[in-house]
Design a protein around this motif. Sequence first.
Motif, PDB file in Angstrom:
ATOM      1  N   MET A  98       0.925  -1.137   0.084  1.00 46.99           N
ATOM      2  CA  MET A  98       0.063  -0.060   0.097  1.00 46.99           C
ATOM      3  C   MET A  98       0.750   1.128   0.077  1.00 46.99           C
ATOM      4  O   MET A  98       1.801   1.182   0.689  1.00 46.99           O
ATOM      5  CB  MET A  98      -0.958  -0.072   1.233  1.00 46.99           C
ATOM      6  CG  MET A  98      -1.826   1.158   1.153  1.00 46.99           C
ATOM      7  SD  MET A  98      -2.978   1.088   2.767  1.00 46.99           S
ATOM      8  CE  MET A  98      -4.120   2.509   2.491  1.00 46.99           C
ATOM      9  N   GLU A  99       0.740   2.239  -0.966  1.00 45.31           N
ATOM     10  CA  GLU A  99       1.231   3.451  -0.915  1.00 45.31           C
ATOM     11  C   GLU A  99       1.309   4.378   0.227  1.00 45.31           C
ATOM     12  O   GLU A  99      -0.087   4.342   0.486  1.00 45.31           O
ATOM     13  CB  GLU A  99       1.057   4.139  -2.200  1.00 45.31           C
ATOM     14  CG  GLU A  99       1.570   3.388  -3.504  1.00 45.31           C
ATOM     15  CD  GLU A  99       3.138   3.338  -3.556  1.00 45.31           C
ATOM     16  OE1 GLU A  99       3.868   4.295  -2.909  1.00 45.31           O
ATOM     17  OE2 GLU A  99       3.797   2.427  -4.001  1.00 45.31           O
ATOM     18  N   HIS A 100       2.107   5.043   0.671  1.00 43.10           N
ATOM     19  CA  HIS A 100       1.907   5.971   1.693  1.00 43.10           C
ATOM     20  C   HIS A 100       2.957   7.281   1.605  1.00 43.10           C
ATOM     21  O   HIS A 100       3.916   7.044   0.855  1.00 43.10           O
ATOM     22  CB  HIS A 100       2.249   5.590   3.152  1.00 43.10           C
ATOM     23  CG  HIS A 100       1.396   4.360   3.649  1.00 43.10           C
ATOM     24  ND1 HIS A 100       0.065   4.541   3.945  1.00 43.10           N
ATOM     25  CD2 HIS A 100       1.731   2.943   3.725  1.00 43.10           C
ATOM     26  CE1 HIS A 100      -0.416   3.425   4.593  1.00 43.10           C
ATOM     27  NE2 HIS A 100       0.405   2.522   4.146  1.00 43.10           N
ATOM     28  N   THR A 101       2.297   8.186   1.686  1.00 44.72           N
ATOM     29  CA  THR A 101       3.123   9.528   1.263  1.00 44.72           C
ATOM     30  C   THR A 101       4.116  10.066   2.193  1.00 44.72           C
ATOM     31  O   THR A 101       3.892   9.863   3.339  1.00 44.72           O
ATOM     32  CB  THR A 101       1.907  10.724   1.348  1.00 44.72           C
ATOM     33  OG1 THR A 101       0.938  10.455   0.764  1.00 44.72           O
ATOM     34  CG2 THR A 101       2.656  12.252   0.781  1.00 44.72           C
ATOM     35  N   LYS A 102       5.367  10.306   1.407  1.00 40.88           N
ATOM     36  CA  LYS A 102       6.540  10.988   2.304  1.00 40.88           C
ATOM     37  C   LYS A 102       6.192  12.261   2.808  1.00 40.88           C
ATOM     38  O   LYS A 102       5.409  13.123   2.106  1.00 40.88           O
ATOM     39  CB  LYS A 102       7.773  10.958   1.425  1.00 40.88           C
ATOM     40  CG  LYS A 102       8.307   9.448   1.274  1.00 40.88           C
ATOM     41  CD  LYS A 102       9.531   9.480  -0.035  1.00 40.88           C
ATOM     42  CE  LYS A 102      10.614  10.073   0.967  1.00 40.88           C
ATOM     43  NZ  LYS A 102      11.840  10.147  -0.133  1.00 40.88           N
ATOM     44  N   LEU A 103       6.467  12.644   3.908  1.00 38.78           N
ATOM     45  CA  LEU A 103       6.248  13.929   4.649  1.00 38.78           C
ATOM     46  C   LEU A 103       7.437  14.915   4.508  1.00 38.78           C
ATOM     47  O   LEU A 103       8.592  14.427   4.926  1.00 38.78           O
ATOM     48  CB  LEU A 103       5.712  13.585   6.271  1.00 38.78           C
ATOM     49  CG  LEU A 103       4.433  12.680   6.124  1.00 38.78           C
ATOM     50  CD1 LEU A 103       4.429  12.371   7.651  1.00 38.78           C
ATOM     51  CD2 LEU A 103       3.289  13.383   5.698  1.00 38.78           C
ATOM     52  N   SER A 104       7.167  16.009   4.456  1.00 44.20           N
ATOM     53  CA  SER A 104       8.242  16.918   4.693  1.00 44.20           C
ATOM     54  C   SER A 104       8.690  17.073   5.864  1.00 44.20           C
ATOM     55  O   SER A 104       7.648  16.557   6.901  1.00 44.20           O
ATOM     56  CB  SER A 104       7.684  18.276   3.975  1.00 44.20           C
ATOM     57  OG  SER A 104       6.791  18.837   5.068  1.00 44.20           O
ATOM     58  N   ARG A 105       9.605  17.646   6.539  1.00 44.71           N
ATOM     59  CA  ARG A 105      10.003  17.668   7.599  1.00 44.71           C
ATOM     60  C   ARG A 105       9.019  18.458   8.626  1.00 44.71           C
ATOM     61  O   ARG A 105       8.719  18.162   9.771  1.00 44.71           O
ATOM     62  CB  ARG A 105      11.447  18.420   7.855  1.00 44.71           C
ATOM     63  CG  ARG A 105      12.521  17.498   7.421  1.00 44.71           C
ATOM     64  CD  ARG A 105      13.877  18.306   7.409  1.00 44.71           C
ATOM     65  NE  ARG A 105      14.911  17.435   6.950  1.00 44.71           N
ATOM     66  CZ  ARG A 105      15.533  17.451   5.779  1.00 44.71           C
ATOM     67  NH1 ARG A 105      14.658  18.095   4.942  1.00 44.71           N
ATOM     68  NH2 ARG A 105      16.495  16.676   5.498  1.00 44.71           N
ATOM     69  N   THR A 106       8.547  19.591   8.214  1.00 43.28           N
ATOM     70  CA  THR A 106       7.644  20.512   8.805  1.00 43.28           C
ATOM     71  C   THR A 106       6.420  19.776   8.914  1.00 43.28           C
ATOM     72  O   THR A 106       5.695  19.748   9.990  1.00 43.28           O
ATOM     73  CB  THR A 106       7.491  21.944   7.967  1.00 43.28           C
ATOM     74  OG1 THR A 106       8.558  22.521   7.677  1.00 43.28           O
ATOM     75  CG2 THR A 106       6.244  22.517   8.623  1.00 43.28           C
ATOM     76  N   ASP A 107       5.900  19.067   8.059  1.00 37.15           N
ATOM     77  CA  ASP A 107       4.606  18.250   7.981  1.00 37.15           C
ATOM     78  C   ASP A 107       4.812  17.145   9.076  1.00 37.15           C
ATOM     79  O   ASP A 107       3.734  16.900   9.657  1.00 37.15           O
ATOM     80  CB  ASP A 107       3.992  17.775   6.661  1.00 37.15           C
ATOM     81  CG  ASP A 107       3.704  18.908   5.725  1.00 37.15           C
ATOM     82  OD1 ASP A 107       3.364  19.856   6.230  1.00 37.15           O
ATOM     83  OD2 ASP A 107       3.574  18.711   4.635  1.00 37.15           O
ATOM     84  N   ALA A 108       5.772  16.578   9.002  1.00 37.45           N
ATOM     85  CA  ALA A 108       6.152  15.505  10.035  1.00 37.45           C
ATOM     86  C   ALA A 108       5.927  15.862  11.227  1.00 37.45           C
ATOM     87  O   ALA A 108       5.353  15.071  12.175  1.00 37.45           O
ATOM     88  CB  ALA A 108       7.441  14.629   9.729  1.00 37.45           C
ATOM     89  N   SER A 109       6.716  16.701  11.729  1.00 34.65           N
ATOM     90  CA  SER A 109       6.930  17.453  13.212  1.00 34.65           C
ATOM     91  C   SER A 109       5.321  17.859  13.532  1.00 34.65           C
ATOM     92  O   SER A 109       4.840  17.324  14.530  1.00 34.65           O
ATOM     93  CB  SER A 109       7.610  18.470  13.008  1.00 34.65           C
ATOM     94  OG  SER A 109       7.738  19.139  14.306  1.00 34.65           O
ATOM     95  N   ALA A 110       4.736  18.474  12.649  1.00 34.67           N
ATOM     96  CA  ALA A 110       3.306  18.903  13.030  1.00 34.67           C
ATOM     97  C   ALA A 110       2.473  17.807  13.202  1.00 34.67           C
ATOM     98  O   ALA A 110       1.510  17.703  14.111  1.00 34.67           O
ATOM     99  CB  ALA A 110       2.820  19.669  11.904  1.00 34.67           C
TER     100      ALA A 110
END
Length: 221
Positions: free
Chosen positions: A1-13
């Motif tokens: 199943m595909e999952h979206t890689k997150l930017s550092r900012t989005d990951a932290s939030a």
Amino acid sequence: MEHTKLSRTDASAAVTGLGWRYVLGEFRTEVQTGSLPLAADVAGRAAAVPGAEGHLRMDVRADRVVFALQTAELGWVTTRDVELAREISAVAQEFRLTTRPGRVQVLEIGIDALDIPRIRPFWKAVLGYADEPGRDGPSDALIDPLGQGPAVWFQQMDEPRPQRNRIHVDVSVPHDEAHQRIEAALAAGGRLLSDAEAPAFWVLADPEGNEACITTWQGRD
């Protein structure tokens, strides 16, 4: 199943409100249990969360469990890791415990070199390390295949620097802990050499000039 890689900012939030922190490409937290049997129970329940394999790593200690999440095949955090962080936090609540960042951190060792391809094989052999998945170039970082020791990375030098140490420690901490860690280091006799790249990293030194960097995810996207 595909999952979206997150930017550092989005990951932290995405995980800060869950009691986790984004640190150096992973989500990290700990659950303080007060005993080894309870730590083992929490770890076992977390391991049983569907889909955790390939994402979850755990370190069970006498009085706590330290959790790390990352989509292993990508070497980065994704939306699935956020879902797992939420589910593991719920597991902790089932035991009337909470996920909290505590003093989570990741250590790395940086080596300055004039000829990285020449010295890299030595460090790989002497440490018993391996290439990062998908990153086996002559200048790429090395990792402990057991996941215990710090990663080693190489920084290109343009010319010799005989008056400066060429091996330093990178201490990656949660973004909201960096200033506290820096203040503690300064109070312990350290010096701030540079904050030119802050908040990505600050360069500090001990009283004899040996260097360490306090790093965060910020200022890198």
